[in-house]
Design an enzyme around this catalytic site. Structure first.
Site, short mmCIF file in Angstrom:
data_model
loop_
_atom_site.label_atom_id
_atom_site.label_comp_id
_atom_site.label_asym_id
_atom_site.label_seq_id
_atom_site.Cartn_x
_atom_site.Cartn_y
_atom_site.Cartn_z
N ALA A 2 37.42 4.07 -1.00
CA ALA A 2 38.30 4.73 -1.96
C ALA A 2 38.49 3.92 -3.24
O ALA A 2 39.18 4.36 -4.16
CB ALA A 2 39.65 5.02 -1.30
N LEU A 6 40.15 1.07 -3.83
CA LEU A 6 41.60 0.84 -4.00
C LEU A 6 41.94 -0.57 -4.48
O LEU A 6 43.06 -0.81 -4.89
CB LEU A 6 42.31 1.10 -2.66
N ASN A 8 38.36 -6.54 -6.58
CA ASN A 8 37.39 -6.63 -5.49
C ASN A 8 36.19 -5.82 -5.95
O ASN A 8 36.20 -4.59 -5.89
CB ASN A 8 38.03 -6.08 -4.21
N HIS A 30 47.78 -0.05 -0.63
CA HIS A 30 47.17 0.45 0.61
C HIS A 30 47.21 -0.58 1.73
O HIS A 30 47.02 -0.24 2.89
CB HIS A 30 45.74 0.93 0.36
N GLU A 46 48.55 -13.17 1.58
CA GLU A 46 47.37 -12.46 2.11
C GLU A 46 46.80 -13.19 3.31
O GLU A 46 45.64 -13.00 3.70
CB GLU A 46 46.33 -12.27 1.00
N ARG A 98 46.48 -12.58 -5.70
CA ARG A 98 47.16 -11.97 -4.55
C ARG A 98 47.99 -12.95 -3.73
O ARG A 98 48.92 -12.56 -3.03
CB ARG A 98 46.13 -11.34 -3.64
N HIS A 102 40.09 -13.45 -2.96
CA HIS A 102 40.67 -14.36 -1.95
C HIS A 102 39.86 -15.66 -2.00
O HIS A 102 38.67 -15.65 -2.31
CB HIS A 102 40.52 -13.78 -0.53
N ASN A 120 32.97 -2.68 1.03
CA ASN A 120 34.38 -2.68 0.65
C ASN A 120 34.87 -4.11 0.37
O ASN A 120 36.08 -4.37 0.32
CB ASN A 120 35.22 -2.05 1.76
N CYS A 147 35.96 -12.20 6.60
CA CYS A 147 37.11 -11.31 6.41
C CYS A 147 37.47 -10.60 7.70
O CYS A 147 38.63 -10.25 7.93
CB CYS A 147 36.80 -10.22 5.38
O1 SUG Z 1 41.81 -6.36 0.50
N1 SUG Z 1 39.07 -4.20 0.69
C1 SUG Z 1 39.74 -5.39 1.18
C2 SUG Z 1 38.75 -6.47 1.55
C3 SUG Z 1 39.42 -7.63 2.21
C4 SUG Z 1 38.50 -8.78 2.41
N2 SUG Z 1 39.18 -9.85 3.04
C5 SUG Z 1 38.98 -11.15 2.83
N3 SUG Z 1 38.32 -11.58 1.77
N4 SUG Z 1 39.50 -11.98 3.63
C6 SUG Z 1 40.74 -5.90 0.12
O2 SUG Z 1 40.39 -5.87 -1.06
C7 SUG Z 1 38.99 -1.87 -0.01
C8 SUG Z 1 39.52 -0.55 0.48
C9 SUG Z 1 39.08 0.61 -0.36
O3 SUG Z 1 38.92 0.44 -1.57
O4 SUG Z 1 38.90 1.71 0.19
C10 SUG Z 1 39.75 -3.06 0.56
O5 SUG Z 1 40.92 -2.95 0.86
#
Ligand code: SUG
Length: 425
Positions: free
Chosen positions: A21, A23, A27, A129, A164, A196, A232, A350, A356
């Site tokens: 999505a 979100l 990232n 989210h 986080e 974050r 992160h 994602n 992760c």
């Molecule tokens: O929080 N992606 C997560 C990925 C988390 C990765 N975790 C670590 N690096 N430890 C985030 O950004 C994407 C969901 C979306 O866009 O549908 C998302 O939440």
């Protein structure tokens, strides 16, 4: 004090509503794949294959189950209705709890004042989210680590400071069961993308855990790393045992960071990957540092005790600069003896690599609720549930459809039943 302390990797089973999505601002992978169809069944099977690969290395493996999705109570609290922002709808459906490195920060028993393993659930407030994950995560942590003699599970730090979890926390120790140095990496707000992890959240977690200030470090992440997409710290650095593997541009003041670590743990071995070998952009694209750096038990794969393996995503393994650098690393006869590629492409799209997907907990497995520990038989049972119940594909336009919501709920219920975890329903 527990008996046999080992590192257990608790992987999040990818939830049946896994979707793209877009979100997470900052990232880059997640925003680049926004709107594409996702494949929840393949995603969950990839995750399970990674867990099997870790078990094949002789490592202890645990699991966390996905939280209930869609989160209707959250949508109701937002008075969401057709025509309102679809990002909120997608947020209620997000399977983002799969990335359990963001579930909590963990301080193993040898590091804490009361000799228990402390866990603080992450509030994840920066991304809407993700901000509604923690109540279900906390419930699950309290179930898995219910033994108060061995574990203390804390609620989140107040939402004024983003936390986080373990994705911004590293532990260096001569051995997993020995006192270690805990390194909290935080970001300074004000850049192009959200920072974050707030310094005050990290400091509060350290105090809750009763850490020794002499063995607790707070290090600022390089603002340029966040701006380049390292949302992160675990996108640019990873630690295990006495080894820290970090990109040259991971920390705001790298020389000071290394000096602080060496002062706290003189035997620390710091491996810096220079920008000239793997650029920051390539490190973030390939997710080289979002690897699991693991200590191999004696004799596994012919490695003598003390050797480490780096479990990397396929994307890193296929990167020419990463390959060249890794060949030099292995030839150099240092502590990292093997590079093990895994395919977690559905999660990678994602922005979630191998690291992760797991939360590291140093504990005696006998003190953990066995329903959260994985073996071959249980992996097979989970795979059967996934093959039968997880949707094959989700298009973002499908989110909100009643039939899909029913299928996603039924899939999770089948998993809980297979694991005897109906109390988390
Ligand atoms: O929080 N992606 C997560 C990925 C988390 C990765 N975790 C670590 N690096 N430890 C985030 O950004 C994407 C969901 C979306 O866009 O549908 C998302 O939440």
């Amino acid at each position: 004090m527990s008996g046999r302390l080992v590192e257990i990797n608790f992987d999040g089973i990818v939830g049946p509503s896994h979707n793209y999505a877009g979100l997470s601002l900052g990232n880059l992978a997640a925003t680049a794949h926004a709107g594409e169809p996702s494949h929840p069944r393949a995603a969950a099977l990839q995750g399970l294959a990674k867990m099997r690969a870790a078990m094949a290395l002789g490592l202890a493996q645990g699991i966390f189950v996905p939280p209930p999705r869609p989160n209707d109570a959250w949508l109701a609290a937002l008075a969401w209705r057709e025509g309102a922002d679809r990002a909120l709808l997608a947020g209620a459906w997000s399977a983002s709890a799969m990335w359990t490195a963001n579930a909590a920060t963990v301080s193993p028993a040898p590091d804490t004042a009361d000799g228990r393993c402390h866990l603080t659930v992450a509030n994840l407030v920066t991304m809407p989210h993700r901000a509604h994950e923690w109540p279900d995560t906390l419930r699950q942590l309290r179930c898995a680590f219910a033994g108060h003699r061995h574990f203390a599970v804390h609620g989140p730090v107040p939402p004024c400071f983003g936390d986080e979890g373990a994705a911004n926390h590293m532990r260096l120790a001569p051995g997993h069961g020995e006192p270690g140095v805990e390194v909290f990496v935080y970001g300074r707000p004000g850049g192009r993308f959200p920072a974050r992890q707030h310094e005050q959240a990290s400091r509060a977690v350290a105090r809750h855990h009763g850490l020794d200030p002499a063995r607790t470090l707070f290090i600022e992440q390089a603002p340029e790393a966040i701006a380049a997409g390292a949302f992160h710290n675990d996108v640019v650095a990873v630690a295990n045992g006495r080894v820290l593997l970090a990109h040259e541009r991971a920390f705001a003041d790298p020389d000071r960071a290394c000096a602080m670590i060496r002062a706290a743990l003189p035997e620390a071995e710091i491996i810096i990957v220079p920008d000239s070998a793997v650029s920051l952009a390539e490190a973030i694209r390939s997710y080289l540092f979002n690897a699991q750096l693991v200590s191999l038990p004696d004799g596994v794969g012919g490695a003598p005790g003390g050797g480490m393996a780096l479990v990397v995503p396929r994307e890193a393994h296929e990167s020419a600069p990463v390959r060249r650098w890794a060949e030099g690393l292995i030839a150099g006869n240092g502590p990292i003896r093997r590079v093990v590629p895994v395919d977690v492409g559905e999660s990678m799209a994602n922005g979630g690599g191998p690291a992760c997907l797991r939360l590291r907990v140093v504990a005696d497995p006998a003190t953990v609720d066995p329903r959260f520990l994985l073996d071959e038989g249980k992996a097979e049972r989970i795979e059967q549930v996934v093959a039968r119940h997880w949707p094959e594909q989700i298009d973002p336009a499908d989110l909100g459809r009643a039939a899909l919501a029913d299928a996603v709920r039924a899939a999770r219920a089948a998993l809980l039943e297979a694991l005897g975890l109906e109390e988390l329903a």
